[in-house]
Structures are given as structure tokens and as C-alpha cells.
Scaffold this motif. Structure first.
Motif, PDB file in Angstrom:
ATOM      1  N   MET A  11      -7.807  15.338 -14.311  1.00 43.93           N
ATOM      2  CA  MET A  11      -7.340  15.739 -15.519  1.00 43.93           C
ATOM      3  C   MET A  11      -6.828  17.206 -15.752  1.00 43.93           C
ATOM      4  N   THR A  12      -7.654  18.131 -15.013  1.00 43.69           N
ATOM      5  CA  THR A  12      -7.285  19.741 -15.294  1.00 43.69           C
ATOM      6  C   THR A  12      -6.129  19.769 -14.278  1.00 43.69           C
ATOM      7  N   ALA A  13      -6.115  19.359 -13.259  1.00 47.41           N
ATOM      8  CA  ALA A  13      -4.906  19.429 -12.192  1.00 47.41           C
ATOM      9  C   ALA A  13      -3.819  18.902 -12.409  1.00 47.41           C
ATOM     10  N   GLY A  14      -3.810  17.892 -13.071  1.00 50.80           N
ATOM     11  CA  GLY A  14      -2.553  16.927 -13.277  1.00 50.80           C
ATOM     12  C   GLY A  14      -1.960  16.226 -12.481  1.00 50.80           C
ATOM     13  N   LYS A  15      -3.150  15.633 -11.799  1.00 47.46           N
ATOM     14  CA  LYS A  15      -2.829  14.956 -10.348  1.00 47.46           C
ATOM     15  C   LYS A  15      -3.035  13.473 -10.734  1.00 47.46           C
ATOM     16  N   CYS A  16      -2.318  12.498  -9.847  1.00 51.07           N
ATOM     17  CA  CYS A  16      -2.381  11.256 -10.069  1.00 51.07           C
ATOM     18  C   CYS A  16      -3.850  10.559 -10.280  1.00 51.07           C
ATOM     19  N   PRO A  17      -3.906   9.740 -11.219  1.00 53.07           N
ATOM     20  CA  PRO A  17      -5.464   9.335 -11.462  1.00 53.07           C
ATOM     21  C   PRO A  17      -5.985   8.518 -10.561  1.00 53.07           C
ATOM     22  N   LYS A  18      -4.894   7.897  -9.718  1.00 48.39           N
ATOM     23  CA  LYS A  18      -5.413   6.804  -8.455  1.00 48.39           C
ATOM     24  C   LYS A  18      -5.827   7.528  -7.401  1.00 48.39           C
ATOM     25  N   CYS A  19      -5.017   8.385  -6.781  1.00 44.96           N
ATOM     26  CA  CYS A  19      -5.091   8.907  -5.535  1.00 44.96           C
ATOM     27  C   CYS A  19      -5.427  10.451  -5.503  1.00 44.96           C
ATOM     28  N   HIS A  20      -5.273  11.129  -6.716  1.00 44.19           N
ATOM     29  CA  HIS A  20      -5.704  12.579  -6.922  1.00 44.19           C
ATOM     30  C   HIS A  20      -4.570  13.502  -5.787  1.00 44.19           C
ATOM     31  N   ASP A  21      -3.629  13.003  -5.201  1.00 43.96           N
ATOM     32  CA  ASP A  21      -2.866  13.604  -4.370  1.00 43.96           C
ATOM     33  C   ASP A  21      -1.587  14.261  -4.770  1.00 43.96           C
ATOM     34  N   ASP A  22      -0.821  13.574  -5.815  1.00 50.04           N
ATOM     35  CA  ASP A  22       0.233  13.938  -6.166  1.00 50.04           C
ATOM     36  C   ASP A  22       0.602  14.480  -7.683  1.00 50.04           C
ATOM     37  N   ASP A  23       1.280  15.212  -8.032  1.00 52.09           N
ATOM     38  CA  ASP A  23       1.546  15.814  -9.462  1.00 52.09           C
ATOM     39  C   ASP A  23       2.134  14.784 -10.298  1.00 52.09           C
ATOM     40  N   MET A  24       1.570  14.756 -11.329  1.00 47.49           N
ATOM     41  CA  MET A  24       1.953  13.611 -12.389  1.00 47.49           C
ATOM     42  C   MET A  24       3.359  14.228 -12.990  1.00 47.49           C
ATOM     43  N   PHE A  25       3.676  15.659 -13.405  1.00 49.33           N
ATOM     44  CA  PHE A  25       4.637  16.087 -14.182  1.00 49.33           C
ATOM     45  C   PHE A  25       5.513  16.765 -12.908  1.00 49.33           C
ATOM     46  N   VAL A  26       6.804  16.674 -13.548  1.00 49.47           N
ATOM     47  CA  VAL A  26       7.844  17.162 -12.654  1.00 49.47           C
ATOM     48  C   VAL A  26       7.767  18.745 -12.185  1.00 49.47           C
ATOM     49  N   ASN A  27       7.419  19.431 -13.495  1.00 50.88           N
ATOM     50  CA  ASN A  27       7.222  20.991 -13.372  1.00 50.88           C
ATOM     51  C   ASN A  27       5.961  21.246 -13.575  1.00 50.88           C
ATOM     52  N   SER A  28       5.016  22.262 -12.798  1.00 50.42           N
ATOM     53  CA  SER A  28       3.901  22.295 -12.921  1.00 50.42           C
ATOM     54  C   SER A  28       3.485  23.282 -14.119  1.00 50.42           C
ATOM     55  N   ASN A  29       4.519  23.994 -14.691  1.00 51.34           N
ATOM     56  CA  ASN A  29       4.419  25.130 -15.699  1.00 51.34           C
ATOM     57  C   ASN A  29       4.777  24.468 -16.965  1.00 51.34           C
ATOM     58  N   PRO A  30       3.810  24.153 -17.795  1.00 50.29           N
ATOM     59  CA  PRO A  30       3.940  23.568 -19.125  1.00 50.29           C
ATOM     60  C   PRO A  30       4.573  24.404 -20.169  1.00 50.29           C
ATOM     61  N   TYR A  31       4.939  25.590 -19.929  1.00 47.37           N
ATOM     62  CA  TYR A  31       5.785  26.415 -21.011  1.00 47.37           C
ATOM     63  C   TYR A  31       7.377  26.327 -20.619  1.00 47.37           C
ATOM     64  N   ILE A  32       7.758  25.572 -19.709  1.00 49.70           N
ATOM     65  CA  ILE A  32       9.319  25.406 -19.715  1.00 49.70           C
ATOM     66  C   ILE A  32       8.989  24.231 -20.713  1.00 49.70           C
ATOM     67  N   ILE A  33       9.817  24.619 -22.009  1.00 46.60           N
ATOM     68  CA  ILE A  33       9.729  23.731 -23.009  1.00 46.60           C
ATOM     69  C   ILE A  33      10.397  22.590 -22.898  1.00 46.60           C
ATOM     70  N   THR A  34      11.645  22.506 -21.947  1.00 45.34           N
ATOM     71  CA  THR A  34      12.544  21.322 -21.809  1.00 45.34           C
ATOM     72  C   THR A  34      12.029  20.277 -20.674  1.00 45.34           C
ATOM     73  N   GLN A  35      11.043  20.787 -19.935  1.00 47.70           N
ATOM     74  CA  GLN A  35      10.577  20.056 -18.934  1.00 47.70           C
ATOM     75  C   GLN A  35       8.941  19.766 -19.188  1.00 47.70           C
ATOM     76  N   THR A  36       8.378  20.159 -20.336  1.00 51.39           N
ATOM     77  CA  THR A  36       7.019  19.997 -20.716  1.00 51.39           C
ATOM     78  C   THR A  36       6.578  18.437 -20.406  1.00 51.39           C
ATOM     79  N   MET A  37       7.172  17.528 -20.966  1.00 51.97           N
ATOM     80  CA  MET A  37       6.825  16.224 -20.904  1.00 51.97           C
ATOM     81  C   MET A  37       7.442  15.229 -19.929  1.00 51.97           C
TER      82      MET A  37
END
Length: 142
Positions: A11-37
Motif C-alpha cells: 500500500m505505501t510503496a505502490g507495489k503490485c499487490p500480488k508479488c510486491h516486486d513491480d510498481d503499479m504507477f507509471v511515475n513514482s512521483n504523484p505530484y506530476i499531475i498529468t501522470q498521477t493516475m
């Protein structure tokens, strides 16, 4: 508690809920507004599809509401009781704080919501199967 294999880690690292190895989001910085979601379509380590079903993340709005209320209460308590601000200044602090926290709350609510339904599977991936090359399949799941 915060190590790989716990839901809090995912939850806090934004990792895959199944394997916890990969990032769910394209960009790790949530403050790049065009890529937040913007989320990847699937995990490149275990192949888990993040968009479980159409409109799956609509339920995350309820989690987002709860997080925003909690953040608002914490900001109010800090500004009113610790800094001895008046009610007007406390509510201005809440407004500013929630606007600044909006991208973080939006991402965290998605992470929490998907982790409510998907559990960690230590056998989902082996390190040799995890492709660490950059993605080309980023899609907006907003």
C-alpha cells in the motif's frame, strides 16, 4: 511489518499487490499531475492485471474520502491545538493541506483498495521471471 509480503508495504510503496516486486504507477512521483493516475496495465513480474474489471477503482473513492477526512482532522488538530490557530485559520490550513495531499491520497486510496481484494502470493513470481526493462504499455486508469 513494513517488509515485502505485508499489505502495508504494498500500500505505501505502490507495489503490485500480488508479488510486491513491480510498481503499479507509471511515475513514482504523484505530484506530476498529468501522470498521477496513470497505471501500468499489468505487472511485468507476475503478469497480474491491475484493472481487475471495468470501473474497479470507483470503490477507491470511498477509501479516498476516509483518508481525506482523517487528514483533515489531523491538520485541524495540529493547527488548532498545537499552533493555537483560530477556527478560520485552521480551516484554511485544512483546505491548503488537502489540496497539497490530493495526489498522494488519490494514489494511496487505489493502493489500499486493490490490496483489500488481492493478497500477496510469494510463489507468484521468481526473480528470474521478473522483466526489469522499462514499460511501453502505460495506460491511464482514471
Amino acid at each position: 511489518m513494513f517488509s515485502k509480503g505485508s499489505k502495508i508495504y504494498s500500500m505505501t510503496a505502490g507495489k503490485c499487490p500480488k508479488c510486491h516486486d513491480d510498481d503499479m504507477f507509471v511515475n513514482s512521483n504523484p505530484y506530476i499531475i498529468t501522470q498521477t493516475m496513470k497505471m501500468h496495465e499489468h505487472c511485468r513480474c507476475c503478469g497480474f492485471k491491475y484493472k481487475v474489471e471495468p470501473n474497479f477503482f470507483f470503490g477507491a473513492m470511498y477509501v479516498s474520502y476516509g483518508l481525506a477526512v482523517f487528514a483533515g482532522i489531523m491538520i485541524f488538530m495540529a493547527s488548532h491545538f498545537i499552533f493555537s490557530s483560530g477556527l478560520t485559520n485552521s480551516f484554511i490550513a485544512i483546505l491548503i493541506g488537502l489540496v497539497l495531499l490530493m495526489p498522494v491520497i488519490a494514489r494511496l486510496s487505489r493502493n489500499i483498495y486493490i490490496n483489500l481484494f488481492i493478497g500477496y502470493d510469494k510463489d507468484a513470481v521468481r526473480k528470474s521471471d521478473c522483466n526489469t526493462e522499462p514499460y511501453n504499455d502505460a495506460t491511464s486508469a482514471a
